[in-house]
Motif scaffolding. Structure first.
Motif, PDB file in Angstrom:
ATOM      1  N   GLY A  85      -3.323   6.556  -4.496  1.00  0.00           N
ATOM      2  CA  GLY A  85      -3.158   7.043  -2.820  1.00  0.00           C
ATOM      3  C   GLY A  85      -4.383   7.985  -2.444  1.00  0.00           C
ATOM      4  N   PRO A 107      -2.704  13.757   2.456  1.00  0.00           N
ATOM      5  CA  PRO A 107      -3.141  12.764   1.493  1.00  0.00           C
ATOM      6  C   PRO A 107      -3.483  13.524   0.087  1.00  0.00           C
ATOM      7  CG  PRO A 107      -4.416  12.895   3.601  1.00  0.00           C
ATOM      8  CD  PRO A 107      -3.349  13.918   3.620  1.00  0.00           C
ATOM      9  N   ARG A 149       0.420  13.689  -1.749  1.00  0.00           N
ATOM     10  CA  ARG A 149       1.357  12.648  -1.636  1.00  0.00           C
ATOM     11  C   ARG A 149       1.570  11.731  -3.072  1.00  0.00           C
ATOM     12  NH1 ARG A 149       0.175  11.152   3.238  1.00  0.00           N
ATOM     13  NH2 ARG A 149      -1.525   9.355   3.400  1.00  0.00           N
ATOM     14  N   THR A 150       0.290  11.364  -3.513  1.00  0.00           N
ATOM     15  CA  THR A 150       0.373  10.743  -4.818  1.00  0.00           C
ATOM     16  C   THR A 150       0.829  11.215  -6.030  1.00  0.00           C
ATOM     17  OG1 THR A 150      -1.555   9.793  -3.910  1.00  0.00           O
ATOM     18  CG2 THR A 150      -1.206   9.314  -6.236  1.00  0.00           C
ATOM     19  N   GLY A 185      -3.280   6.078   4.255  1.00  0.00           N
ATOM     20  CA  GLY A 185      -1.885   6.354   4.200  1.00  0.00           C
ATOM     21  C   GLY A 185      -1.361   6.586   5.917  1.00  0.00           C
ATOM     22  N   ILE A 202       0.850  -1.324   0.035  1.00  0.00           N
ATOM     23  CA  ILE A 202       0.040  -0.002  -0.099  1.00  0.00           C
ATOM     24  C   ILE A 202       0.925   1.308   0.104  1.00  0.00           C
ATOM     25  CG2 ILE A 202      -1.613   1.289   1.244  1.00  0.00           C
ATOM     26  CD1 ILE A 202      -2.995  -1.115   2.245  1.00  0.00           C
ATOM     27  N   GLU A 260       0.607   4.125  -3.101  1.00  0.00           N
ATOM     28  CA  GLU A 260       0.005   5.287  -2.814  1.00  0.00           C
ATOM     29  C   GLU A 260       0.622   6.354  -4.018  1.00  0.00           C
ATOM     30  OE1 GLU A 260      -1.583   6.838   0.879  1.00  0.00           O
ATOM     31  OE2 GLU A 260       0.569   6.053   1.335  1.00  0.00           O
ATOM     32  N   THR A 261       1.946   6.176  -4.108  1.00  0.00           N
ATOM     33  CA  THR A 261       2.788   6.932  -5.123  1.00  0.00           C
ATOM     34  C   THR A 261       3.085   6.303  -6.324  1.00  0.00           C
ATOM     35  OG1 THR A 261       4.659   6.632  -3.957  1.00  0.00           O
ATOM     36  CG2 THR A 261       3.481   8.619  -3.388  1.00  0.00           C
ATOM     37  N   LEU A 315      -6.418   5.279  -0.425  1.00  0.00           N
ATOM     38  CA  LEU A 315      -5.737   4.330   0.474  1.00  0.00           C
ATOM     39  C   LEU A 315      -5.480   5.162   1.911  1.00  0.00           C
ATOM     40  CD1 LEU A 315      -3.248   2.584  -1.988  1.00  0.00           C
ATOM     41  CD2 LEU A 315      -5.267   1.720  -0.782  1.00  0.00           C
TER      42      LEU A 315
END
Length: 225
Positions: A43, A140, A143-144, A48, A33, A37-38, A46
């Motif tokens: 992401g 959130p 960061r993706t 995180g 996971i 995310e990236t 999910l």
């Protein structure tokens, strides 16, 4: 899996305690996971931050099959594994951004991809520059797409890797160690088991990490009006 409910996919505890054929696979799922995310641009749905905090609480269970016989070493090794997967995920995102160019800006929205998130991440990256790679780890959605934007704008690879490693390290260790040692502290000093308050913890972390993003969007909308 008879009692499976699709809403469980939004619960970080579901991934942590997951078993397959009687074998605990929570550690592998958590690591995947973090990468996804990236690395897989997945992401935005999910869990995180809350996942890592809860993983810190359950670190003893997650590391049970490869335990080093020392609590501190187990948590440290676990945090390092998460750090590595975070670094690899960002590298994959950067590579995709560098290869795709403006391809993503021409794509239609799907369940797994929202163009507005790409623009929000671009604004965030333009505002904070290289530091956005570090800051984005704690936000959130942003960061993706932050490493993807870094690839699209051809950010210097050495500079990207420096902030990539720094951000992944700070994110992993702060979240996991906070979960692990706060759980131990509350259990020892107040006889409170945080595992019984998972729902509240998840809601609190999600609220804390998303409020800054929502506030920024709200101010932007008001300004446009």
């Amino acid at each position: 899996m008879e009692d499976f409910n699709w809403l469980q996919l939004l619960n970080p505890e579901f991934y942590i305690l997951l078993e397959f054929g009687g074998i605990k696979i929570g550690l592998l799922v958590v690591l995947f996971i973090v990468f996804a995310e990236t690395g897989l641009l997945a992401g935005f749905f999910l869990p995180g931050d809350s996942l890592l905090f809860l993983a810190g609480i359950y670190s003893e269970s997650l590391m049970s099959q490869i335990s080093l016989g020392n609590d501190f070493l187990n948590v440290t090794v676990f945090a390092l594994l998460v750090t590595v997967m975070g670094i690899l995920g960002n590298m994959a995102g950067y590579w995709f951004g560098a290869r795709s160019g403006n391809y993503l800006y021409n794509q239609k929205d799907t369940f797994f991809f929202k163009k507005k998130y790409l623009y929000q991440s671009k604004e965030f990256f333009e505002k904070y520059g290289s530091r956005a790679i570090v800051f984005a780890r704690f936000l959130p959605i942003v960061r993706t797409f932050a490493p993807v934007i870094a690839g699209i704008v051809s950010m210097d690879k050495k500079k990207f890797m420096f902030f990539n490693i720094l951000g992944s390290f700070l994110w992993s260790f702060s979240m996991i160690f906070a979960g692990h040692y706060l759980h131990a502290l509350f259990l020892d000093k107040f006889n409170i088991d945080l595992k019984h308050y998972i729902e509240y913890i998840v809601i609190g972390i999600v609220g804390f990490t998303t409020i800054p993003v929502l506030w920024k969007l709200f101010k932007k909308r008001v300004h446009l009006e």
